[in-house]
Scaffold this motif. Sequence first.
Motif, short mmCIF file in Angstrom:
data_model
loop_
_atom_site.label_atom_id
_atom_site.label_comp_id
_atom_site.label_asym_id
_atom_site.label_seq_id
_atom_site.Cartn_x
_atom_site.Cartn_y
_atom_site.Cartn_z
N ALA A 14 37.62 50.77 50.58
CA ALA A 14 37.10 49.40 50.44
C ALA A 14 36.92 48.79 51.83
CB ALA A 14 38.00 48.55 49.55
N SER A 16 33.91 48.37 53.66
CA SER A 16 32.57 47.99 54.12
C SER A 16 32.48 46.52 54.50
CB SER A 16 31.52 48.31 53.05
OG SER A 16 31.72 47.51 51.90
N ARG A 17 33.42 45.71 54.05
CA ARG A 17 33.40 44.27 54.35
C ARG A 17 34.83 43.78 54.57
NH1 ARG A 17 32.16 41.32 50.05
NH2 ARG A 17 31.84 42.94 48.52
N LEU A 19 38.50 42.52 55.23
CA LEU A 19 39.71 42.99 55.92
C LEU A 19 39.69 44.50 56.11
CD1 LEU A 19 42.30 40.74 54.04
CD2 LEU A 19 41.13 40.29 56.21
N ASP A 64 33.66 54.31 43.84
CA ASP A 64 34.30 53.16 43.20
C ASP A 64 35.77 53.51 43.03
OD1 ASP A 64 35.35 51.26 41.48
OD2 ASP A 64 33.53 51.12 40.28
N ILE A 65 36.63 52.80 43.74
CA ILE A 65 38.04 53.18 43.78
C ILE A 65 38.74 52.92 42.44
CG2 ILE A 65 39.03 51.02 44.70
CD1 ILE A 65 39.95 54.66 45.66
N ALA A 92 41.31 47.51 47.93
CA ALA A 92 40.34 47.36 46.84
C ALA A 92 39.98 45.89 46.76
CB ALA A 92 40.94 47.83 45.52
N ARG A 160 50.14 43.16 42.70
CA ARG A 160 50.71 43.29 44.06
C ARG A 160 52.23 43.49 44.00
NH1 ARG A 160 45.52 43.37 46.24
NH2 ARG A 160 44.49 41.38 45.95
N GLY A 189 47.41 36.32 54.25
CA GLY A 189 47.16 34.98 53.75
C GLY A 189 45.66 34.75 53.82
N HIS A 191 42.13 34.53 54.93
CA HIS A 191 41.28 34.97 56.03
C HIS A 191 39.81 34.76 55.64
CE1 HIS A 191 44.98 36.96 57.28
NE2 HIS A 191 44.42 37.19 58.45
N THR A 193 36.77 35.71 54.69
CA THR A 193 36.02 36.84 54.14
C THR A 193 35.28 36.37 52.88
OG1 THR A 193 37.72 37.58 52.60
CG2 THR A 193 37.86 38.44 54.86
N ARG A 195 35.80 37.29 49.92
CA ARG A 195 36.77 37.06 48.85
C ARG A 195 37.21 35.60 48.81
NH1 ARG A 195 39.42 38.13 44.05
NH2 ARG A 195 41.65 37.82 44.22
P1 NAD Z 1 36.15 41.28 50.42
O1 NAD Z 1 35.66 40.86 49.08
O2 NAD Z 1 35.67 40.56 51.63
O3 NAD Z 1 35.89 42.83 50.65
C1 NAD Z 1 36.26 43.74 49.65
C2 NAD Z 1 35.85 45.14 50.04
O4 NAD Z 1 36.23 45.99 48.96
C3 NAD Z 1 34.35 45.32 50.23
O5 NAD Z 1 34.12 46.28 51.23
C4 NAD Z 1 33.91 45.86 48.88
O6 NAD Z 1 32.71 46.62 48.95
C5 NAD Z 1 35.10 46.72 48.52
N1 NAD Z 1 35.28 46.95 47.10
C6 NAD Z 1 35.42 46.02 46.14
N2 NAD Z 1 35.62 46.62 44.95
C7 NAD Z 1 35.62 47.95 45.18
C8 NAD Z 1 35.74 49.09 44.34
N3 NAD Z 1 35.91 48.97 43.03
N4 NAD Z 1 35.68 50.32 44.90
C9 NAD Z 1 35.49 50.45 46.25
N5 NAD Z 1 35.35 49.41 47.08
C10 NAD Z 1 35.41 48.17 46.55
O7 NAD Z 1 37.75 41.18 50.31
P2 NAD Z 1 38.82 40.98 51.47
O8 NAD Z 1 38.96 39.53 51.74
O9 NAD Z 1 38.53 41.91 52.56
O10 NAD Z 1 40.17 41.38 50.72
C11 NAD Z 1 40.67 42.70 50.69
C12 NAD Z 1 41.89 42.69 49.77
O11 NAD Z 1 42.84 41.74 50.27
C13 NAD Z 1 41.56 42.24 48.34
O12 NAD Z 1 42.34 42.95 47.43
C14 NAD Z 1 41.92 40.78 48.35
O13 NAD Z 1 42.23 40.28 47.07
C15 NAD Z 1 43.14 40.80 49.26
N6 NAD Z 1 43.42 39.51 49.87
C16 NAD Z 1 42.53 38.94 50.71
C17 NAD Z 1 42.81 37.71 51.28
C18 NAD Z 1 41.86 37.04 52.23
O14 NAD Z 1 42.18 35.97 52.72
N7 NAD Z 1 40.71 37.59 52.54
C19 NAD Z 1 44.01 37.06 50.97
C20 NAD Z 1 44.90 37.67 50.09
C21 NAD Z 1 44.60 38.91 49.56
#
Ligand code: NAD
Length: 241
Positions: A14, A16-17, A19, A64-65, A92, A160, A189, A191, A193, A195
């Motif tokens: 996961a 490509s975008r 974190l 797709d994970i 994911a 989680r 926390g 960030h 993105t 999400r």
């Molecule tokens: P994001 O939505 O910006 O990026 C998600 C990445 O996962 C993308 O590259 C997308 O293509 C990939 N992806 C999504 N579903 C997938 C699947 N089924 N199979 C393969 N790839 C898949 O999310 P993020 O902000 O980078 O968050 C990453 C993780 O951290 C998530 O689980 C999110 O819930 C968690 N999180 C993020 C934050 C934050 O502030 N960004 C805070 C708490 C938790």
Amino acid sequence: MDLGIEGKAALVVAGSRGLGRATALALAAEGARVMVSARDEASLADTASELRTADVEVATVAADITDPGAPAQLVAAAVDRLGGIDILIANAGGPPAGRALDVSEDELVAALNANLLSAIRLIDCAVPVMRESGWGRICCITSFSVIQPVPSLALSNMARAGLWAWAQTAAQDLAAEGSGITLNLVCPGHHATDRMRELGVSGTMGDPHDFGSVTAFLCSQQARFITGAAIVVDGGATLAL
Ligand code: NAD
């Protein structure tokens, strides 16, 4: 500081975008060879071209994970194309928001599959490869909700917490056998993105690149004595003793 991971083979799931991508970039900047996976070929191609500016070997695999067969395929692809797997970043997309008593059983099962079982499957597949070299670094990107559950994110909170409990147990087993493999959670926390934009979260946000650097440090030689930990990267938002 040189993290000592030049030439190591890293699989970032996961990635490509957000974190995951920031973590892949931080690992590449340290000279790791990186395989990035996500569902979408176009965003993977974009990520790969940015990674290649670090002048390291880069590979991509669309998967797709949430598919139960994907973890084994990804680890096999890393072995095939990078010659092994030293670093695993299990990640994911996050589950939808929802109040605890409103979520359906299908939603519960989907969240467990995406945010708990996918990570365990990845680790189960990667550990035998890491054992062969006697070295490994595993980081699961989860959430600060492992420390402090987030209101109306019942699915995320549940998955989680389960992964945190399993990972602590597995990390202890890996340490006891002298495997040279560490296993940690990195818990973001807020960030900036996609999400957070999708969830409508505003206010102070962390920089994903800083998060990626923290995760890369946990993959370093110097972090060999950090395992079974949940490292919270949240700008002080979480209160817990
Ligand atoms: P994001 O939505 O910006 O990026 C998600 C990445 O996962 C993308 O590259 C997308 O293509 C990939 N992806 C999504 N579903 C997938 C699947 N089924 N199979 C393969 N790839 C898949 O999310 P993020 O902000 O980078 O968050 C990453 C993780 O951290 C998530 O689980 C999110 O819930 C968690 N999180 C993020 C934050 C934050 O502030 N960004 C805070 C708490 C938790």
